[in-house]
Design a protein around this motif. Structure first.
Motif, PDB file in Angstrom:
ATOM      1  N   UNK A  22      -1.126   4.849  -3.808  1.00  0.00           N
ATOM      2  CA  UNK A  22      -2.555   5.012  -4.066  1.00  0.00           C
ATOM      3  C   UNK A  22      -2.907   4.377  -5.407  1.00  0.00           C
ATOM      4  N   UNK A  23      -3.973   3.589  -5.436  1.00  0.00           N
ATOM      5  CA  UNK A  23      -4.493   2.993  -6.659  1.00  0.00           C
ATOM      6  C   UNK A  23      -5.848   3.619  -6.975  1.00  0.00           C
ATOM      7  N   UNK A  24      -5.899   4.319  -8.105  1.00  0.00           N
ATOM      8  CA  UNK A  24      -7.133   5.004  -8.494  1.00  0.00           C
ATOM      9  C   UNK A  24      -8.102   4.077  -9.207  1.00  0.00           C
ATOM     10  N   UNK A  25      -7.585   3.071  -9.901  1.00  0.00           N
ATOM     11  CA  UNK A  25      -8.449   2.119 -10.593  1.00  0.00           C
ATOM     12  C   UNK A  25      -9.083   1.173  -9.588  1.00  0.00           C
ATOM     13  N   UNK A  26     -10.366   0.917  -9.703  1.00  0.00           N
ATOM     14  CA  UNK A  26     -11.071   0.090  -8.725  1.00  0.00           C
ATOM     15  C   UNK A  26     -10.552  -1.340  -8.721  1.00  0.00           C
ATOM     16  N   UNK A  27     -10.236  -1.895  -9.877  1.00  0.00           N
ATOM     17  CA  UNK A  27      -9.718  -3.254  -9.940  1.00  0.00           C
ATOM     18  C   UNK A  27      -8.339  -3.359  -9.309  1.00  0.00           C
ATOM     19  N   UNK A  47      -7.149  -1.371  -7.021  1.00  0.00           N
ATOM     20  CA  UNK A  47      -7.302  -1.197  -5.583  1.00  0.00           C
ATOM     21  C   UNK A  47      -7.786  -2.485  -4.922  1.00  0.00           C
ATOM     22  N   UNK A  48      -8.702  -3.212  -5.619  1.00  0.00           N
ATOM     23  CA  UNK A  48      -9.174  -4.481  -5.064  1.00  0.00           C
ATOM     24  C   UNK A  48      -8.048  -5.509  -5.003  1.00  0.00           C
ATOM     25  N   UNK A  49      -7.242  -5.566  -6.062  1.00  0.00           N
ATOM     26  CA  UNK A  49      -6.123  -6.512  -6.063  1.00  0.00           C
ATOM     27  C   UNK A  49      -5.086  -6.155  -4.992  1.00  0.00           C
ATOM     28  N   UNK A  50      -4.835  -4.867  -4.822  1.00  0.00           N
ATOM     29  CA  UNK A  50      -3.878  -4.447  -3.794  1.00  0.00           C
ATOM     30  C   UNK A  50      -4.368  -4.832  -2.399  1.00  0.00           C
ATOM     31  N   UNK A  51      -5.648  -4.628  -2.149  1.00  0.00           N
ATOM     32  CA  UNK A  51      -6.222  -4.980  -0.853  1.00  0.00           C
ATOM     33  C   UNK A  51      -6.132  -6.485  -0.616  1.00  0.00           C
ATOM     34  N   UNK A  52      -6.434  -7.290  -1.649  1.00  0.00           N
ATOM     35  CA  UNK A  52      -6.366  -8.746  -1.503  1.00  0.00           C
ATOM     36  C   UNK A  52      -4.922  -9.203  -1.265  1.00  0.00           C
ATOM     37  N   UNK A  53      -3.973  -8.586  -1.973  1.00  0.00           N
ATOM     38  CA  UNK A  53      -2.570  -8.965  -1.804  1.00  0.00           C
ATOM     39  C   UNK A  53      -2.075  -8.649  -0.400  1.00  0.00           C
ATOM     40  N   UNK A  54      -2.348  -7.448   0.089  1.00  0.00           N
ATOM     41  CA  UNK A  54      -1.870  -7.060   1.416  1.00  0.00           C
ATOM     42  C   UNK A  54      -2.542  -7.892   2.509  1.00  0.00           C
ATOM     43  N   UNK A  55      -3.814  -8.223   2.301  1.00  0.00           N
ATOM     44  CA  UNK A  55      -4.501  -9.041   3.303  1.00  0.00           C
ATOM     45  C   UNK A  55      -3.933 -10.458   3.326  1.00  0.00           C
TER      46      UNK A  55
END
Length: 236
Positions: free
Chosen positions: A21-26, A28-36
């Motif tokens: 889980x990533x609580x920081x918005x930035x 979380x955005x980077x994690x989503x971009x990486x996994x996608x």
């Protein structure tokens, strides 16, 4: 998977393992971009056995390390390889002279199998026994007595004189010597008799085809007479 499916997958994984889980918005955005970026070509689920959530749950259950995109990409590649290994390319339905259409249909079928949207096409097994013989084939065999038509058998006779002589003898009611085992040269049923070649030291050097041994003819005649005696009371 698109970005919404990746986000749903990360939320599912976060419920099973809070370390992802990533609580920081930035972050979380980077994690989503990486996994996608790494899992964009991996589907969420297919109609035939693949579900990325099952792979994620299996990793979390069996590994002490936090899950990474590669932990889901490896099972997906194994799934693809297994399906393609079990796939036998069926004959395309297009004109074989149209090379482009022929290749396109083959590639389309392989992509569908690899992506999980179609089942692998298994090679048809050769049937054996009476169950595999059609009714039309049975009727034709009863009519002709052989799978080789009489005209074809007559045309082949000059090229296989031994077989032609054997068939002629059977038609005349004479015993078929090749239907029994030869007790002299030990030739098996269906095989011609053979003559042993003896080397200078007395050992067997090889064998060569020869005329049918008289003992084999006598054995075939005796079996034919015995069979005739057994069938006569039944007919009476």
């Amino acid at each position: 998977m698109d970005r919404r499916e990746i986000a749903a997958l990360l939320a599912y994984i976060g419920r099973l393992d809070t370390r992802t889980i990533r609580t920081d918005q930035g972050e979380a955005r980077d994690q989503l971009a990486q996994w996608h970026e790494l899992l964009g070509d991996v589907p969420m689920a297919t109609p035939h056995g693949w579900d990325v959530r099952v792979a994620a749950r299996q990793h979390i259950r069996t590994s002490p390390y936090p899950i990474l995109p590669s932990d889901l990409a490896r099972p997906w590649e194994s799934y693809r390889r297994d399906r393609l290994a079990r796939h036998s390319d069926p004959t395309p339905s297009v004109d074989p002279d149209d090379q482009a259409a022929w290749t396109a249909e083959l590639l389309g079928a392989r992509r569908a199998v690899a992506s999980g949207t179609a089942q692998p096409a298994q090679a048809r097994a050769i049937t054996s026994g009476r169950e595999g013989v059609s009714t039309r084939l049975k009727a034709r065999l009863r009519e002709s007595g052989s799978c080789i038509p009489p005209a074809v058998r007559a045309a082949l006779a000059p090229y296989r004189p031994a077989r032609a002589a054997r068939e002629s003898a059977v038609e005349q009611g004479l015993p078929d010597a090749l239907s029994v085992r030869c007790e002299w040269c030990l030739a098996q049923p269906g095989e011609p008799c053979r003559r042993r070649r003896i080397a200078l030291d007395g050992g067997a050097r090889g064998t060569a085809p020869c005329a049918t041994h008289p003992s084999r003819l006598d054995l075939a005649a005796a079996l034919q007479a015995q069979h005739a005696e057994q069938t006569q009371p039944a007919l009476a």
